[in-house]
Design an enzyme around this catalytic site. Structure first.
Site, PDB file in Angstrom:
ATOM      1  N   HIS A 113       0.780  -0.798  -0.465  1.00 29.51           N
ATOM      2  CA  HIS A 113      -0.095  -0.280   0.021  1.00 29.51           C
ATOM      3  C   HIS A 113       1.024   1.048  -0.041  1.00 29.51           C
ATOM      4  O   HIS A 113       1.893   1.347   0.414  1.00 29.51           O
ATOM      5  CB  HIS A 113      -1.118  -0.207   1.589  1.00 29.51           C
ATOM      6  CG  HIS A 113      -1.715   1.369   1.234  1.00 29.51           C
ATOM      7  ND1 HIS A 113      -3.083   1.126   0.405  1.00 29.51           N
ATOM      8  CD2 HIS A 113      -2.027   1.991   2.438  1.00 29.51           C
ATOM      9  CE1 HIS A 113      -3.388   2.200   0.601  1.00 29.51           C
ATOM     10  NE2 HIS A 113      -3.124   3.091   1.313  1.00 29.51           N
ATOM     11  N   ASP A 149      -6.496  -2.543   4.562  1.00 27.46           N
ATOM     12  CA  ASP A 149      -5.535  -1.110   4.599  1.00 27.46           C
ATOM     13  C   ASP A 149      -4.846  -1.608   5.643  1.00 27.46           C
ATOM     14  O   ASP A 149      -4.120  -0.470   6.327  1.00 27.46           O
ATOM     15  CB  ASP A 149      -5.385  -0.385   3.850  1.00 27.46           C
ATOM     16  CG  ASP A 149      -5.575  -0.510   2.509  1.00 27.46           C
ATOM     17  OD1 ASP A 149      -5.108  -1.515   1.324  1.00 27.46           O
ATOM     18  OD2 ASP A 149      -6.393   0.689   1.685  1.00 27.46           O
TER      19      ASP A 149
HETATM   20  C1  GAR Z   1       1.896   1.108  -6.510  1.00 25.46           C
HETATM   21  O1  GAR Z   1       2.088   2.372  -5.800  1.00 25.46           O
HETATM   22  C2  GAR Z   1       0.834   0.594  -4.884  1.00 25.46           C
HETATM   23  O2  GAR Z   1       1.452   0.600  -4.171  1.00 25.46           O
HETATM   24  C3  GAR Z   1       0.359   0.849  -5.608  1.00 25.46           C
HETATM   25  O3  GAR Z   1      -0.439   0.828  -6.658  1.00 25.46           O
HETATM   26  C4  GAR Z   1       0.833   1.184  -7.424  1.00 25.46           C
HETATM   27  C5  GAR Z   1       0.883   0.323  -8.224  1.00 25.46           C
HETATM   28  O4  GAR Z   1       1.890   0.239  -8.716  1.00 25.46           O
HETATM   29  N1  GAR Z   1      -1.597  -0.240  -4.402  1.00 25.46           N
HETATM   30  C6  GAR Z   1      -2.327   0.094  -4.681  1.00 25.46           C
HETATM   31  O5  GAR Z   1      -2.835   1.219  -4.279  1.00 25.46           O
HETATM   32  C7  GAR Z   1      -3.190  -0.585  -3.851  1.00 25.46           C
HETATM   33  N2  GAR Z   1      -4.530  -0.313  -2.805  1.00 25.46           N
HETATM   34  P1  GAR Z   1       2.697  -1.054 -10.249  1.00 25.46           P
HETATM   35  O6  GAR Z   1       1.823  -1.908 -10.945  1.00 25.46           O
HETATM   36  O7  GAR Z   1       3.227  -0.537 -10.796  1.00 25.46           O
HETATM   37  O8  GAR Z   1       2.676  -2.411  -8.839  1.00 25.46           O
END
Ligand code: GAR
Length: 200
Positions: A113, A149
């Protein structure tokens, strides 16, 4: 061999970091674990071609094709369980999971998160950190529970919030830390959990 299934919705850069770490860190030999499959709720998730290039099984389940959240999660569970996973890793998987799903994978379901939990659960974490005047932001790897979360924290990475940061600039700074932290946290989880595959 213990299977890891990774769920993504978008660019999949955390998934890619884990896949590379598994290959370069020889998780198969050292940890008796491998990434077996990458699943997405979006056909256009940019991470899917990359997973295929690494020889991983991929599948898409479009949540919009299901009448309810429960129906989608049931189908997703069936797809995940084809790989008999020791660990399910959420990597930018942007769906709220039903209690039934979370219970089914209790103790073997991790998420990353993009905030320093328990601050800023939910969405728009970087803008909220800027608006709150935070001097530091970051990301958290945690166990997934039915309480969004809020599961046990396994790892955190901290970055400064700079005076002229936009949400995008801060997000990029946090994301580069996520790419270091998430593979390490997954490897640590694998190292401390039973090496053998449980059957039944
Ligand atoms: C990341 O920053 C992750 O922490 C966030 O989405 C992004 C995904 O990036 N996750 C959330 O917001 C979950 N609620 P990625 O697809 O390049 O790994």
């Amino acid at each position: 061999m213990r299977n890891i299934v990774i769920l993504i919705s978008g660019s999949g850069s955390n998934m890619a970091a884990i896949v590379r770490a598994a290959e370069q860190g020889r998780w198969a030999e050292r940890l008796n674990a491998r990434v077996a499959a990458v699943l997405s709720n979006r056909a256009d998730a940019q991470g899917l071609p990359l997973a295929q290039e690494h020889g991983l099984a991929t599948a898409v389940l479009d949540h919009k094709a299901f009448a309810s959240r429960e129906d989608f999660d049931a189908a997703l569970m069936a797809e995940i369980d084809r790989h008999a996973p020791a660990l399910v890793v959420l990597a930018g998987f942007m769906r709220i999971l039903t209690p039934g799903f979370v219970t089914h994978y209790a103790g073997r379901l991790l998420n990353i998160h993009p905030s320093l939990l328990p601050a800023f659960p939910g969405l728009h974490t970087h803008q909220r950190a800027i608006d709150a005047g935070c001097r530091f932001a970051g990301a958290t790897v945690h166990q997934v529970t039915a309480d969004l979360d809020h599961g046990a924290i396994l790892a955190q990475a901290v970055v400064p919030v700079l005076a002229d940061d936009t949400a995008d600039v801060l997000a990029a700074r946090v994301l580069s830390q996520e790419h270091q932290m998430y593979p390490q946290a997954v490897a640590a989880w694998l190292a401390q959990s039973p090496m053998r595959v449980k059957r039944g």
